[in-house]
Design a protein around this motif. Structure first.
Motif, PDB file in Angstrom:
ATOM      1  N   ASN A  26       0.820  -1.214   0.000  1.00 20.54           N
ATOM      2  CA  ASN A  26       0.000   0.000   0.000  1.00 20.54           C
ATOM      3  C   ASN A  26       0.855   1.266   0.000  1.00 20.54           C
ATOM      4  N   LYS A  29       2.080   1.724  -3.452  1.00 20.27           N
ATOM      5  CA  LYS A  29       1.008   2.249  -4.310  1.00 20.27           C
ATOM      6  C   LYS A  29       0.909   3.766  -4.185  1.00 20.27           C
ATOM      7  N   ASP A  30       1.182   4.273  -2.985  1.00 25.39           N
ATOM      8  CA  ASP A  30       1.096   5.710  -2.756  1.00 25.39           C
ATOM      9  C   ASP A  30       2.385   6.441  -3.133  1.00 25.39           C
ATOM     10  N   ILE A  35       1.261   2.596 -11.239  1.00 27.64           N
ATOM     11  CA  ILE A  35       1.440   1.353 -10.489  1.00 27.64           C
ATOM     12  C   ILE A  35       0.140   0.557 -10.455  1.00 27.64           C
ATOM     13  N   TYR A  36       0.287  -0.760 -10.510  1.00 25.01           N
ATOM     14  CA  TYR A  36      -0.830  -1.707 -10.455  1.00 25.01           C
ATOM     15  C   TYR A  36      -0.498  -2.737  -9.381  1.00 25.01           C
ATOM     16  N   VAL A  37      -1.485  -3.080  -8.538  1.00 24.49           N
ATOM     17  CA  VAL A  37      -1.223  -3.932  -7.378  1.00 24.49           C
ATOM     18  C   VAL A  37      -2.135  -5.149  -7.390  1.00 24.49           C
ATOM     19  N   SER A  88      -5.914  -5.560 -12.253  1.00 29.46           N
ATOM     20  CA  SER A  88      -5.341  -5.322 -10.928  1.00 29.46           C
ATOM     21  C   SER A  88      -6.425  -5.014  -9.905  1.00 29.46           C
ATOM     22  N   THR A  90      -5.902  -2.788  -7.268  1.00 30.45           N
ATOM     23  CA  THR A  90      -5.833  -1.344  -7.064  1.00 30.45           C
ATOM     24  C   THR A  90      -4.781  -0.793  -8.021  1.00 30.45           C
ATOM     25  N   SER A  91      -4.898   0.465  -8.356  1.00 30.69           N
ATOM     26  CA  SER A  91      -3.920   1.085  -9.233  1.00 30.69           C
ATOM     27  C   SER A  91      -3.791   2.558  -8.891  1.00 30.69           C
ATOM     28  N   ASN A  92      -2.705   3.139  -9.361  1.00 32.75           N
ATOM     29  CA  ASN A  92      -2.460   4.565  -9.161  1.00 32.75           C
ATOM     30  C   ASN A  92      -1.651   5.042 -10.363  1.00 32.75           C
TER      31      ASN A  92
END
Length: 204
Positions: A26, A29-30, A35-37, A88, A90-92
């Motif tokens: 996490n 990700k920040d 980014i893809y998680v 994914s 979560t992604s950012n």
């Protein structure tokens, strides 16, 4: 094995239960963009699945072995994302000051207690990290975690810890893997330093 393009930096985060894997994922990700998680916990088979193996002498599925997870589906979802179809969790992708980026590359985080014991995933990772804890520290942290289904008496000692030691022994033979002490607060700094060594820069 499908080809992974050189426009990706794939980071494997694995290791002991309650060791800090999800927290690190996490934080990354920040901190990184784009980014893809992926989280391995999303791929457990249903409780009534015939894929599950019962614990010896316990009325409980063994959720701490690879066969309790649909790893083929996880790998497929990862490869679909790499090839352009985002699967994914979560992604950012927002490019903002203060985050790290590597020019012309995307980040993909694969997080879970045995993700790197699944060889296809291990081999596509560019950076590999594995959290460890002592028995005492792990047991103390596990007491405060709620699972569905919940741990039953004896599950940690009969399944969780022995299975971890087995998978950990496999990983420790691989010199490509960086071992992280789950009691130390510097995991993010270690990974970011490795990102910088690959050309990572803070967005101004």
């Amino acid at each position: 094995m499908p080809r992974v393009g050189d426009d990706w930096i794939i980071i494997g985060v694995s290791g002991v239960t309650c060791g800090g894997k999800t927290t690190l994922a996490n934080k990354l990700k920040d901190s990184l963009v784009p980014i893809y998680v992926f989280h391995q916990d999303k791929y457990f088979y249903p409780d009534d699945s015939p894929h599950h193996i019962r614990c010896v002498d316990l009325d409980h599925n063994n959720y701490d072995i690879l066969s309790s997870l649909d790893m083929d589906l996880m790998y497929k979802d990862i490869m679909d994302t790499i090839q352009g179809t985002d699967k994914s969790h979560t992604s950012n992708v927002e490019r903002v000051p203060g985050k790290y980026e590597v020019k012309n590359k995307k980040f993909l985080i694969i997080e879970g207690f045995t993700v790197m014991n699944f060889k296809p995933i291990l081999e596509i990772c560019n950076l590999r990290y594995y959290f460890v804890l002592s028995y005492e520290d792990c047991a103390a942290r596990r007491c405060y975690r709620l699972y569905d289904p919940p741990d039953i008496e004896g599950y940690f000692d009969r399944c969780v810890w022995p299975e971890h030691l087995k998978y950990r022994a496999e990983i420790e033979k691989d010199k490509r893997v960086t071992i992280l002490d789950g009691m130390q607060p510097n995991a993010l700094e270690i990974v970011l330093a490795d990102i910088v060594s690959k050309g990572g820069e803070i967005i101004k």
